[in-house]
Design a protein around this motif. Structure first.
Motif, short mmCIF file in Angstrom:
data_model
loop_
_atom_site.label_atom_id
_atom_site.label_comp_id
_atom_site.label_asym_id
_atom_site.label_seq_id
_atom_site.Cartn_x
_atom_site.Cartn_y
_atom_site.Cartn_z
N HIS A 155 -9.54 2.91 -3.59
CA HIS A 155 -9.89 1.28 -4.16
C HIS A 155 -8.77 0.55 -4.10
CE1 HIS A 155 -12.08 -1.20 -6.66
NE2 HIS A 155 -10.95 -1.25 -7.61
N ARG A 156 -7.86 0.80 -4.63
CA ARG A 156 -6.37 -0.05 -4.64
C ARG A 156 -6.13 -0.44 -3.43
NH1 ARG A 156 -1.85 2.48 -8.67
NH2 ARG A 156 -1.12 0.41 -8.36
N GLU A 175 -9.12 6.37 -6.65
CA GLU A 175 -8.42 5.59 -7.28
C GLU A 175 -7.34 4.75 -6.26
OE1 GLU A 175 -6.56 2.48 -9.94
OE2 GLU A 175 -8.74 3.57 -9.86
N GLU A 219 -8.02 -0.53 -0.42
CA GLU A 219 -8.80 -1.43 0.05
C GLU A 219 -8.78 -2.80 -0.53
OE1 GLU A 219 -12.41 0.58 -0.70
OE2 GLU A 219 -12.39 1.90 1.02
N ARG A 220 -8.46 -3.14 -1.94
CA ARG A 220 -8.35 -4.21 -2.23
C ARG A 220 -7.19 -5.10 -1.50
NH1 ARG A 220 -7.49 -4.15 -8.70
NH2 ARG A 220 -7.52 -6.51 -8.23
N VAL A 221 -6.14 -4.37 -1.36
CA VAL A 221 -4.80 -4.99 -0.60
C VAL A 221 -5.50 -5.30 0.87
CG1 VAL A 221 -2.69 -4.46 0.34
CG2 VAL A 221 -3.10 -3.74 -1.98
N SER A 222 -6.02 -4.33 1.41
CA SER A 222 -6.41 -4.54 2.89
C SER A 222 -7.43 -5.89 2.97
CB SER A 222 -7.16 -3.42 3.19
OG SER A 222 -7.53 -3.15 4.59
N SER A 223 -8.20 -5.88 2.00
CA SER A 223 -9.17 -6.98 2.10
C SER A 223 -8.48 -8.36 1.98
CB SER A 223 -10.12 -7.11 0.86
OG SER A 223 -10.96 -8.06 0.81
N TYR A 224 -7.44 -8.50 1.12
CA TYR A 224 -6.57 -9.71 1.19
C TYR A 224 -5.72 -9.74 2.42
CZ TYR A 224 -3.13 -12.89 -0.59
OH TYR A 224 -2.39 -13.94 -0.72
N GLN A 225 -5.26 -8.62 2.91
CA GLN A 225 -4.61 -8.77 4.22
C GLN A 225 -5.33 -9.17 5.16
OE1 GLN A 225 -3.10 -4.88 5.03
NE2 GLN A 225 -1.44 -5.41 5.81
N THR A 275 0.89 -1.19 0.09
CA THR A 275 0.19 -0.13 0.01
C THR A 275 0.78 1.26 0.17
OG1 THR A 275 -1.67 -1.27 1.06
CG2 THR A 275 -1.82 1.35 1.05
#
Length: 381
Positions: free
Chosen positions: A346-347, A343, A349-355, A173
């Motif tokens: 959004h990017r 943007e 949050e995608r990392v955070s979700s996987y994290q 991130t």
């Protein structure tokens, strides 16, 4: 299986070493260099640390045991020689005790709790070397000790790989932010882009005796650990008390910065906290949503080169000391187009979700490892 006292099968080496008597490039370890579970986080040298007081010598044959606040479980197996703080006890196993077996045995949660229960000193609890030497340790034959240690080493290596993934995600991130915004000059300030900046109630305005089991949440330092919002101790005040302290309200999307304790931690208040107040240890910033997304402001505070340079200058090189409201208000920040901020969010949050998924797996790994430790030393494997 026989059980013996640690002192009968290992020596606790406490021969003092004058730092001036060893080469300045000699490795130095303090408690701050050892993580719970034994990982060594960096190191210093005798010359670099400018040591003056007596230290203990250790080698790659020792187990290092943190005697100050032993509840922290700072027990390590160095693969190098050096000197260490006298708050660390070097333990050298004898011929009948495997070093790896000993380290795993002392590091299991039940033994960490056992050590913590036998400390002295209220403010700085320490474990006496004499008491440590009396610790009971089961002593199977050496081949069995080595088998047990190998099983636990293998399981711990799997946990370490998961932690490496988390570390890479933490860095990802930051890399995304720097790629998108590092070159954008910070030509505005926090105070120019916030609709409200405040700390929490002071002194007798908010007492621990006024906390209740449910009501309006009170957010403090334990909610900003590791720059991610986490629930620590649950604290609430009654609606009646809140009517007195409503000017300290924080809401979802506010950015919280710790200004006492470990200062400089920064988080965004999540959506599942509809209303709360902050304590005097926290600066709460309500960004102007027409120009600034809260997640972007948090990232700028943590990573933008101009913002970080301001903090270093104002706090004499470290944001661990001297952070205050004036410094935060004057901190320079960039204000890119909202579409670009969105943007990034959004990017991120995608990392955070996987994290979050990897973190849950890591927690499960830790629980399984603790169970494996217990079963192993009970002779069930």
């Amino acid at each position: 299986m026989k059980t013996v006292e640690l002192g009968s099968v290992a020596s606790i080496d406490r021969k003092g070493v004058d730092p001036s008597s060893v080469p300045p490039e000699t490795i130095y370890l303090g408690l701050e260099h050892i993580e719970r579970g034994g990982r060594i986080l960096g190191r210093n040298t005798v010359g670099g640390a400018d040591l003056a007081s007596t230290k203990f010598a250790f080698t790659e044959d020792h187990v290092l045991f943190g005697k100050l606040r032993p509840n922290l479980g700072k027990i390590s197996r160095p693969d190098f020689a050096g000197v260490c703080s006298t708050d660390i006890l070097p333990i050298r196993p004898g011929a009948d005790l495997d070093r790896n077996y000993l380290a795993h045995y002392l590091a299991q949660p039940s033994m960490v709790d056992f050590a913590a229960s036998r400390t002295s000193g209220a403010n700085l609890p320490r474990l006496s070397p004499t008491v440590l030497a009396t610790f009971p340790i089961p002593l199977p034959p050496l081949p069995e000790q080595r088998r047990i240690a190998a099983i636990l080493d293998h399981a711990d290596a799997l946990r370490a790989k998961r932690r490496q993934v988390l570390a890479h995600l933490d860095a990802l991130t930051r890399s995304i932010f720097l790629e998108m915004f590092a070159a954008i000059p910070a030509d505005s300030t926090v105070v120019e882009q916030a609709t409200l900046i405040r700390t929490g109630p002071f002194g007798s305005q908010l007492l621990h005796s006024e906390f209740v089991d449910a009501g309006i949440a009170v957010l403090g330092l334990d909610n900003v650990v590791s720059n991610e919002f986490r629930w620590g101790e649950r604290r609430f005040i009654t609606p009646t008390k809140y009517r007195e302290l409503g000017r300290y309200t924080v809401r979802p999307g506010d950015v919280l910065v710790s200004i006492m304790g470990t200062t400089g931690r920064c988080v965004v208040v999540p959506d599942d906290i509809p209303v709360a107040i902050n304590t005097k240890h926290i600066c709460a910033i309500t960004p102007d949503r027409a120009h600034l997304h809260p997640t972007f402001l948090r990232a700028a505070f943590l990573w933008h080169p101009d913002s970080r340079a301001h903090l270093r200058r104002q706090t004499k090189g470290s944001i661990m000391d001297g952070l205050n409201m004036g410094i935060i208000k004057a901190m320079p920040i960039p204000v890119p187009a909202l579409a670009d901020q969105d943007e990034f969010v959004h990017r991120a949050e995608r990392v955070s979700s996987y994290q979050a998924g990897v973190t849950r797996a890591a927690v499960s790994d830790d629980e399984l490892f603790t169970s494996l430790q217990s079963r192993t030393f009970r002779g069930e494997l």
